[in-house]
Design a protein around this motif. Structure first.
Motif, PDB file in Angstrom:
ATOM      1  N   SER A  42       0.842  -1.202   0.000  1.00 46.62           N
ATOM      2  CA  SER A  42       0.000   0.000   0.000  1.00 46.62           C
ATOM      3  C   SER A  42       0.875   1.249   0.000  1.00 46.62           C
ATOM      4  O   SER A  42       2.080   1.186   0.257  1.00 46.62           O
ATOM      5  CB  SER A  42      -0.933  -0.005   1.219  1.00 46.62           C
ATOM      6  OG  SER A  42      -0.183   0.026   2.410  1.00 46.62           O
ATOM      7  N   GLY A  43       0.253   2.381  -0.276  1.00 46.58           N
ATOM      8  CA  GLY A  43       0.963   3.657  -0.341  1.00 46.58           C
ATOM      9  C   GLY A  43       1.647   4.035   0.954  1.00 46.58           C
ATOM     10  O   GLY A  43       2.604   4.806   0.949  1.00 46.58           O
ATOM     11  N   TYR A  82      -1.717   1.465  -4.500  1.00 46.08           N
ATOM     12  CA  TYR A  82      -1.047   0.186  -4.295  1.00 46.08           C
ATOM     13  C   TYR A  82       0.032   0.003  -5.352  1.00 46.08           C
ATOM     14  O   TYR A  82      -0.108   0.468  -6.480  1.00 46.08           O
ATOM     15  CB  TYR A  82      -2.040  -0.983  -4.400  1.00 46.08           C
ATOM     16  CG  TYR A  82      -2.981  -1.034  -3.234  1.00 46.08           C
ATOM     17  CD1 TYR A  82      -2.633  -1.734  -2.088  1.00 46.08           C
ATOM     18  CD2 TYR A  82      -4.197  -0.376  -3.264  1.00 46.08           C
ATOM     19  CE1 TYR A  82      -3.487  -1.772  -0.994  1.00 46.08           C
ATOM     20  CE2 TYR A  82      -5.062  -0.409  -2.180  1.00 46.08           C
ATOM     21  CZ  TYR A  82      -4.692  -1.115  -1.053  1.00 46.08           C
ATOM     22  OH  TYR A  82      -5.528  -1.145   0.024  1.00 46.08           O
ATOM     23  N   THR A  83       1.100  -0.664  -4.971  1.00 46.56           N
ATOM     24  CA  THR A  83       2.167  -0.997  -5.902  1.00 46.56           C
ATOM     25  C   THR A  83       2.310  -2.509  -5.910  1.00 46.56           C
ATOM     26  O   THR A  83       2.350  -3.134  -4.854  1.00 46.56           O
ATOM     27  CB  THR A  83       3.492  -0.342  -5.464  1.00 46.56           C
ATOM     28  OG1 THR A  83       3.316   1.073  -5.462  1.00 46.56           O
ATOM     29  CG2 THR A  83       4.617  -0.708  -6.406  1.00 46.56           C
ATOM     30  N   ARG A  84       2.346  -3.078  -7.097  1.00 49.09           N
ATOM     31  CA  ARG A  84       2.588  -4.519  -7.244  1.00 49.09           C
ATOM     32  C   ARG A  84       3.960  -4.695  -7.874  1.00 49.09           C
ATOM     33  O   ARG A  84       4.229  -4.157  -8.942  1.00 49.09           O
ATOM     34  CB  ARG A  84       1.532  -5.159  -8.128  1.00 49.09           C
ATOM     35  CG  ARG A  84       0.256  -5.384  -7.401  1.00 49.09           C
ATOM     36  CD  ARG A  84      -0.625  -6.426  -8.102  1.00 49.09           C
ATOM     37  NE  ARG A  84      -1.820  -6.591  -7.311  1.00 49.09           N
ATOM     38  CZ  ARG A  84      -2.952  -5.934  -7.535  1.00 49.09           C
ATOM     39  NH1 ARG A  84      -3.038  -5.114  -8.543  1.00 49.09           N
ATOM     40  NH2 ARG A  84      -3.987  -6.126  -6.753  1.00 49.09           N
ATOM     41  N   ILE A  85       4.791  -5.465  -7.209  1.00 51.40           N
ATOM     42  CA  ILE A  85       6.127  -5.775  -7.701  1.00 51.40           C
ATOM     43  C   ILE A  85       6.198  -7.281  -7.894  1.00 51.40           C
ATOM     44  O   ILE A  85       5.803  -8.051  -7.015  1.00 51.40           O
ATOM     45  CB  ILE A  85       7.224  -5.351  -6.697  1.00 51.40           C
ATOM     46  CG1 ILE A  85       7.132  -3.865  -6.373  1.00 51.40           C
ATOM     47  CG2 ILE A  85       8.601  -5.717  -7.220  1.00 51.40           C
ATOM     48  CD1 ILE A  85       7.486  -2.958  -7.499  1.00 51.40           C
ATOM     49  N   THR A  86       6.697  -7.703  -9.050  1.00 53.41           N
ATOM     50  CA  THR A  86       6.857  -9.126  -9.325  1.00 53.41           C
ATOM     51  C   THR A  86       8.332  -9.430  -9.514  1.00 53.41           C
ATOM     52  O   THR A  86       9.039  -8.733 -10.247  1.00 53.41           O
ATOM     53  CB  THR A  86       6.057  -9.544 -10.576  1.00 53.41           C
ATOM     54  OG1 THR A  86       4.678  -9.270 -10.341  1.00 53.41           O
ATOM     55  CG2 THR A  86       6.229 -11.028 -10.871  1.00 53.41           C
ATOM     56  N   LEU A 101       6.839  -8.791 -20.786  1.00 50.43           N
ATOM     57  CA  LEU A 101       6.178  -8.514 -19.509  1.00 50.43           C
ATOM     58  C   LEU A 101       4.674  -8.442 -19.696  1.00 50.43           C
ATOM     59  O   LEU A 101       4.196  -8.181 -20.800  1.00 50.43           O
ATOM     60  CB  LEU A 101       6.651  -7.161 -18.969  1.00 50.43           C
ATOM     61  CG  LEU A 101       8.133  -7.011 -18.691  1.00 50.43           C
ATOM     62  CD1 LEU A 101       8.425  -5.595 -18.208  1.00 50.43           C
ATOM     63  CD2 LEU A 101       8.600  -8.021 -17.673  1.00 50.43           C
ATOM     64  N   PRO A 102       3.923  -8.611 -18.621  1.00 45.44           N
ATOM     65  CA  PRO A 102       2.475  -8.406 -18.707  1.00 45.44           C
ATOM     66  C   PRO A 102       2.181  -6.958 -19.132  1.00 45.44           C
ATOM     67  O   PRO A 102       2.904  -6.032 -18.761  1.00 45.44           O
ATOM     68  CB  PRO A 102       1.987  -8.669 -17.278  1.00 45.44           C
ATOM     69  CG  PRO A 102       3.052  -9.521 -16.664  1.00 45.44           C
ATOM     70  CD  PRO A 102       4.332  -9.089 -17.299  1.00 45.44           C
ATOM     71  N   THR A 103       1.115  -6.753 -19.862  1.00 46.44           N
ATOM     72  CA  THR A 103       0.724  -5.434 -20.327  1.00 46.44           C
ATOM     73  C   THR A 103       0.532  -4.487 -19.147  1.00 46.44           C
ATOM     74  O   THR A 103      -0.108  -4.840 -18.169  1.00 46.44           O
ATOM     75  CB  THR A 103      -0.583  -5.514 -21.142  1.00 46.44           C
ATOM     76  OG1 THR A 103      -0.379  -6.422 -22.221  1.00 46.44           O
ATOM     77  CG2 THR A 103      -0.987  -4.167 -21.677  1.00 46.44           C
ATOM     78  N   GLY A 104       1.115  -3.305 -19.243  1.00 50.62           N
ATOM     79  CA  GLY A 104       0.977  -2.291 -18.203  1.00 50.62           C
ATOM     80  C   GLY A 104       2.072  -2.305 -17.156  1.00 50.62           C
ATOM     81  O   GLY A 104       2.175  -1.381 -16.361  1.00 50.62           O
ATOM     82  N   ASP A 105       2.912  -3.331 -17.129  1.00 42.31           N
ATOM     83  CA  ASP A 105       3.987  -3.392 -16.147  1.00 42.31           C
ATOM     84  C   ASP A 105       5.242  -2.705 -16.681  1.00 42.31           C
ATOM     85  O   ASP A 105       5.468  -2.642 -17.892  1.00 42.31           O
ATOM     86  CB  ASP A 105       4.311  -4.839 -15.776  1.00 42.31           C
ATOM     87  CG  ASP A 105       3.318  -5.420 -14.796  1.00 42.31           C
ATOM     88  OD1 ASP A 105       2.562  -4.646 -14.190  1.00 42.31           O
ATOM     89  OD2 ASP A 105       3.301  -6.647 -14.634  1.00 42.31           O
ATOM     90  N   THR A 106       6.056  -2.217 -15.765  1.00 42.31           N
ATOM     91  CA  THR A 106       7.303  -1.532 -16.090  1.00 42.31           C
ATOM     92  C   THR A 106       8.470  -2.413 -15.668  1.00 42.31           C
ATOM     93  O   THR A 106       8.508  -2.903 -14.538  1.00 42.31           O
ATOM     94  CB  THR A 106       7.387  -0.188 -15.336  1.00 42.31           C
ATOM     95  OG1 THR A 106       6.269   0.613 -15.709  1.00 42.31           O
ATOM     96  CG2 THR A 106       8.672   0.541 -15.645  1.00 42.31           C
ATOM     97  N   GLU A 174      -1.054   1.539  -8.894  1.00 41.20           N
ATOM     98  CA  GLU A 174      -2.435   1.843  -9.239  1.00 41.20           C
ATOM     99  C   GLU A 174      -3.094   2.623  -8.112  1.00 41.20           C
ATOM    100  O   GLU A 174      -2.736   2.459  -6.937  1.00 41.20           O
ATOM    101  CB  GLU A 174      -3.226   0.584  -9.579  1.00 41.20           C
ATOM    102  CG  GLU A 174      -3.078  -0.531  -8.573  1.00 41.20           C
ATOM    103  CD  GLU A 174      -3.628  -1.841  -9.092  1.00 41.20           C
ATOM    104  OE1 GLU A 174      -4.643  -2.280  -8.515  1.00 41.20           O
ATOM    105  OE2 GLU A 174      -3.068  -2.416 -10.031  1.00 41.20           O
ATOM    106  N   HIS A 175      -4.000   3.470  -8.487  1.00 43.65           N
ATOM    107  CA  HIS A 175      -4.738   4.288  -7.534  1.00 43.65           C
ATOM    108  C   HIS A 175      -6.128   3.685  -7.379  1.00 43.65           C
ATOM    109  O   HIS A 175      -6.812   3.442  -8.367  1.00 43.65           O
ATOM    110  CB  HIS A 175      -4.835   5.728  -8.037  1.00 43.65           C
ATOM    111  CG  HIS A 175      -5.516   6.645  -7.089  1.00 43.65           C
ATOM    112  ND1 HIS A 175      -4.907   7.093  -5.943  1.00 43.65           N
ATOM    113  CD2 HIS A 175      -6.749   7.192  -7.105  1.00 43.65           C
ATOM    114  CE1 HIS A 175      -5.736   7.880  -5.296  1.00 43.65           C
ATOM    115  NE2 HIS A 175      -6.873   7.960  -5.985  1.00 43.65           N
TER     116      HIS A 175
END
Length: 177
Positions: A42-43, A82-86, A101-106, A174-175
């Protein structure tokens, strides 16, 4: 915030990934496989969820423990974000895995290692053949060399089997509305 969280979480995710694979006696060196740990934070820097996925065994939850110092450093975003890190590793015999990578990931960091796997299932040689991104994954040749693969069907083979291990760190923020 994405990069800061990823930097703080690399060691934790490596530990999670290692723990998740410790009950696997030996890894397959004849077929491609992958494993990944996805952490949601979370933020305010608090870990919210963790999931281990693998082509080797069933999906399972995992735990992430954040130190107070790490939470304080990561708490730079709004609480409703929220931030998702893989953290992912992909094994591929003969050629590196070209999957994106999955679409939308950096992409935050990537490292490709060439492995020579001997007839006894040990990594006889490892070399980093490419690296990209702002972060270097903590999983490198030292960790890959500690892996145990199924022994070759051709015992006493003169040449080691060539394979590649790709380590990726990627994510997105993501917000929540």
């Amino acid at each position: 915030m994405l990069r800061m969280i990823a930097a703080l979480g690399l060691a934790s995710a490596a530990t999670i990934a290692t723990a998740a694979t410790t009950n696997i006696a030996a890894l397959d060196s004849a077929a491609p496989w992958w494993e990944k740990v996805t952490v949601t934070i979370s933020g305010d820097g608090q870990p919210q969820a963790c999931q281990f996925e693998s082509s080797i065994k069933a999906t399972q939850p995992c735990d992430v423990v954040a130190s107070p110092a790490a939470v304080a450093k990561a708490a730079s975003g709004p609480k409703d974000s929220y931030t998702r890190i893989t953290f992912e590793r992909r094994f591929s015999p003969n050629t590196p895995d070209p999957t994106g990578l999955p679409t939308g990931d950096t992409l935050l960091g990537q490292q490709v290692m060439a492995l020579a796997i001997g007839a006894k299932g040990t990594v006889d040689n490892c070399e980093i053949v490419s690296a990209s991104g702002d972060m270097r994954p903590e999983y490198g040749c030292k960790e890959a060399s500690a892996e145990k693969f199924h022994a070759s069907a051709q015992t006493g083979a003169a040449t080691a089997k060539k394979a590649y291990m790709t380590i990726l760190v990627y994510g997105h923020s993501e917000h929540v509305v």
